[in-house]
Design a protein around this motif. Sequence first.
Motif, PDB file in Angstrom:
ATOM      1  N   VAL A 123      -0.676 -21.996 -18.531  1.00 41.22           N
ATOM      2  CA  VAL A 123      -0.990 -21.939 -19.950  1.00 41.22           C
ATOM      3  C   VAL A 123      -2.506 -22.008 -20.059  1.00 41.22           C
ATOM      4  O   VAL A 123      -3.117 -22.998 -19.701  1.00 41.22           O
ATOM      5  N   GLU A 124      -3.100 -20.924 -20.499  1.00 39.15           N
ATOM      6  CA  GLU A 124      -4.550 -20.840 -20.544  1.00 39.15           C
ATOM      7  C   GLU A 124      -5.040 -21.102 -21.963  1.00 39.15           C
ATOM      8  O   GLU A 124      -4.549 -20.519 -22.919  1.00 39.15           O
ATOM      9  N   TYR A 125      -6.043 -21.950 -22.075  1.00 37.48           N
ATOM     10  CA  TYR A 125      -6.657 -22.233 -23.371  1.00 37.48           C
ATOM     11  C   TYR A 125      -7.924 -21.410 -23.482  1.00 37.48           C
ATOM     12  O   TYR A 125      -8.754 -21.411 -22.580  1.00 37.48           O
ATOM     13  N   ARG A 126      -8.090 -20.691 -24.544  1.00 41.39           N
ATOM     14  CA  ARG A 126      -9.295 -19.907 -24.795  1.00 41.39           C
ATOM     15  C   ARG A 126      -9.907 -20.371 -26.104  1.00 41.39           C
ATOM     16  O   ARG A 126      -9.237 -20.415 -27.123  1.00 41.39           O
ATOM     17  N   GLU A 127     -11.179 -20.700 -26.056  1.00 40.08           N
ATOM     18  CA  GLU A 127     -11.885 -21.177 -27.238  1.00 40.08           C
ATOM     19  C   GLU A 127     -12.536 -20.007 -27.958  1.00 40.08           C
ATOM     20  O   GLU A 127     -13.219 -19.183 -27.340  1.00 40.08           O
ATOM     21  N   ASP A 128     -12.336 -19.923 -29.258  1.00 39.05           N
ATOM     22  CA  ASP A 128     -12.948 -18.870 -30.052  1.00 39.05           C
ATOM     23  C   ASP A 128     -14.449 -19.106 -30.165  1.00 39.05           C
ATOM     24  O   ASP A 128     -14.908 -20.247 -30.205  1.00 39.05           O
ATOM     25  N   ILE A 129     -15.213 -18.026 -30.253  1.00 40.39           N
ATOM     26  CA  ILE A 129     -16.661 -18.113 -30.418  1.00 40.39           C
ATOM     27  C   ILE A 129     -16.979 -18.759 -31.765  1.00 40.39           C
ATOM     28  O   ILE A 129     -17.818 -19.648 -31.847  1.00 40.39           O
ATOM     29  N   CYS A 130     -16.315 -18.325 -32.815  1.00 39.77           N
ATOM     30  CA  CYS A 130     -16.534 -18.881 -34.154  1.00 39.77           C
ATOM     31  C   CYS A 130     -15.205 -19.333 -34.750  1.00 39.77           C
ATOM     32  O   CYS A 130     -14.141 -18.916 -34.307  1.00 39.77           O
ATOM     33  N   SER A 131     -15.292 -20.159 -35.760  1.00 42.30           N
ATOM     34  CA  SER A 131     -14.098 -20.614 -36.475  1.00 42.30           C
ATOM     35  C   SER A 131     -13.610 -19.513 -37.407  1.00 42.30           C
ATOM     36  O   SER A 131     -14.330 -18.551 -37.679  1.00 42.30           O
ATOM     37  N   GLY A 132     -12.411 -19.682 -37.905  1.00 42.12           N
ATOM     38  CA  GLY A 132     -11.876 -18.735 -38.872  1.00 42.12           C
ATOM     39  C   GLY A 132     -12.783 -18.654 -40.083  1.00 42.12           C
ATOM     40  O   GLY A 132     -13.356 -19.642 -40.519  1.00 42.12           O
ATOM     41  N   GLY A 133     -12.960 -17.469 -40.608  1.00 37.98           N
ATOM     42  CA  GLY A 133     -13.820 -17.280 -41.777  1.00 37.98           C
ATOM     43  C   GLY A 133     -15.288 -17.137 -41.413  1.00 37.98           C
ATOM     44  O   GLY A 133     -16.148 -17.184 -42.282  1.00 37.98           O
ATOM     45  N   GLU A 134     -15.576 -16.985 -40.107  1.00 41.60           N
ATOM     46  CA  GLU A 134     -16.952 -16.815 -39.639  1.00 41.60           C
ATOM     47  C   GLU A 134     -17.023 -15.648 -38.663  1.00 41.60           C
ATOM     48  O   GLU A 134     -16.020 -15.244 -38.089  1.00 41.60           O
ATOM     49  N   TYR A 135     -18.237 -15.133 -38.481  1.00 33.63           N
ATOM     50  CA  TYR A 135     -18.457 -14.097 -37.471  1.00 33.63           C
ATOM     51  C   TYR A 135     -19.707 -14.466 -36.668  1.00 33.63           C
ATOM     52  O   TYR A 135     -20.606 -15.142 -37.169  1.00 33.63           O
ATOM     53  N   PRO A 136     -19.767 -14.024 -35.391  1.00 29.96           N
ATOM     54  CA  PRO A 136     -20.920 -14.375 -34.559  1.00 29.96           C
ATOM     55  C   PRO A 136     -22.100 -13.438 -34.785  1.00 29.96           C
ATOM     56  O   PRO A 136     -21.934 -12.251 -35.073  1.00 29.96           O
ATOM     57  N   VAL A 137     -23.298 -13.984 -34.645  1.00 23.91           N
ATOM     58  CA  VAL A 137     -24.532 -13.197 -34.715  1.00 23.91           C
ATOM     59  C   VAL A 137     -25.387 -13.546 -33.502  1.00 23.91           C
ATOM     60  O   VAL A 137     -25.265 -14.620 -32.922  1.00 23.91           O
ATOM     61  N   LEU A 138     -26.263 -12.605 -33.115  1.00 22.51           N
ATOM     62  CA  LEU A 138     -27.102 -12.719 -31.927  1.00 22.51           C
ATOM     63  C   LEU A 138     -28.557 -12.871 -32.341  1.00 22.51           C
ATOM     64  O   LEU A 138     -29.012 -12.204 -33.273  1.00 22.51           O
ATOM     65  N   SER A 139     -29.293 -13.720 -31.624  1.00 24.11           N
ATOM     66  CA  SER A 139     -30.717 -13.861 -31.932  1.00 24.11           C
ATOM     67  C   SER A 139     -31.474 -12.646 -31.401  1.00 24.11           C
ATOM     68  O   SER A 139     -31.192 -12.147 -30.318  1.00 24.11           O
ATOM     69  N   VAL A 140     -32.415 -12.163 -32.175  1.00 23.60           N
ATOM     70  CA  VAL A 140     -33.219 -11.005 -31.781  1.00 23.60           C
ATOM     71  C   VAL A 140     -34.173 -11.445 -30.678  1.00 23.60           C
ATOM     72  O   VAL A 140     -34.889 -12.431 -30.816  1.00 23.60           O
ATOM     73  N   GLY A 141     -34.147 -10.723 -29.549  1.00 26.50           N
ATOM     74  CA  GLY A 141     -35.051 -11.008 -28.445  1.00 26.50           C
ATOM     75  C   GLY A 141     -34.633 -12.171 -27.559  1.00 26.50           C
ATOM     76  O   GLY A 141     -35.357 -12.567 -26.658  1.00 26.50           O
TER      77      GLY A 141
END
Length: 113
Positions: A40-58
């Motif tokens: 049974v593998e547990y995978r953690e989401d990058i963001c919580s529900g209702g959110e999206y990930p963003v990347l820092s420039v540079g």
Amino acid sequence: MYATRRADRTVTASRHRKTRIAAALAGAAAVMALSGCAGVEYREDICSGGEYPVLSVGGTGSACVRDGEEPPAGFVRYPQGKVPEQVGDEWDLYWDTHTVDKDGKIVDAPDVS
């Protein structure tokens, strides 16, 4: 005065069978608990529900932004189709060594040798 009852063999056998089944189930539960539920593998989401990930420039930093909001200054949305969804997935690992420059072009991260 109390009369002694003779145990019927089928009733006694049934009780022993139930005891063995209960012991087997308890043993199986103990094995699963001690093995950490292997398989049974547990995978953690990058963001919580209702959110999206963003990347820092540079850089390789990231953040989570509420759906419907724009990324904060210095952050951009990940390029379409290259968005990490879970910690350790293909795109999460990719963005450890890559970033986007100020023009939105994907480049090697500056701290990668």
